[in-house]
Design a protein around this motif. Sequence first.
Motif, PDB file in Angstrom:
ATOM      1  N   LEU A   1       0.849  -1.189   0.000  1.00 43.03           N
ATOM      2  CA  LEU A   1       0.000   0.000   0.000  1.00 43.03           C
ATOM      3  C   LEU A   1       0.881   1.235   0.000  1.00 43.03           C
ATOM      4  N   THR A   2       0.348   2.320  -0.504  1.00 39.95           N
ATOM      5  CA  THR A   2       1.122   3.558  -0.484  1.00 39.95           C
ATOM      6  C   THR A   2       1.159   4.109   0.940  1.00 39.95           C
TER       7      THR A   2
ATOM      8  N   GLU B   1       0.666   7.114   1.742  1.00 38.24           N
ATOM      9  CA  GLU B   1      -0.480   8.021   1.866  1.00 38.24           C
ATOM     10  C   GLU B   1      -1.749   7.258   2.260  1.00 38.24           C
ATOM     11  N   ASP B   2      -1.960   6.079   1.672  1.00 38.04           N
ATOM     12  CA  ASP B   2      -3.136   5.272   2.018  1.00 38.04           C
ATOM     13  C   ASP B   2      -3.067   4.782   3.464  1.00 38.04           C
TER      14      ASP B   2
ATOM     15  N   ALA C   1      -3.747   7.757   5.761  1.00 35.60           N
ATOM     16  CA  ALA C   1      -5.175   8.099   5.715  1.00 35.60           C
ATOM     17  C   ALA C   1      -5.989   7.083   6.500  1.00 35.60           C
ATOM     18  N   LEU C   2      -5.632   5.816   6.395  1.00 36.11           N
ATOM     19  CA  LEU C   2      -6.337   4.770   7.123  1.00 36.11           C
ATOM     20  C   LEU C   2      -6.137   4.921   8.630  1.00 36.11           C
TER      21      LEU C   2
ATOM     22  N   THR D   1      -0.056   0.762  12.102  1.00 34.39           N
ATOM     23  CA  THR D   1      -0.572   0.212  10.851  1.00 34.39           C
ATOM     24  C   THR D   1      -1.355  -1.065  11.120  1.00 34.39           C
TER      25      THR D   1
END
Length: 68
Positions: free
Chosen positions: A11-12, A14-15, A18-19, A28
């Motif tokens: 995943l990026t 940024e993702d 945002a999550l 994470t």
Amino acid sequence: MAKIMHAQTVLTIEDIEALKQKTGESSTKDALAKAVAHYLDCEYTQVEDMWAKRLERVVKRKRKEEVD
């Protein structure tokens, strides 16, 4: 007892950030766990056209507000 499987994905950054922000989790691992649990429990993921279902619910709520 539940069986556990280790899963990986790419995943990026940024993702992931945002999550974390959306779930309110700082790690994470916890953000992903919370997102997966929500996805599995969310009624809209079981409907083929989730946007139509959500729109239908909004329209019903607005009509009820107008009557009250």
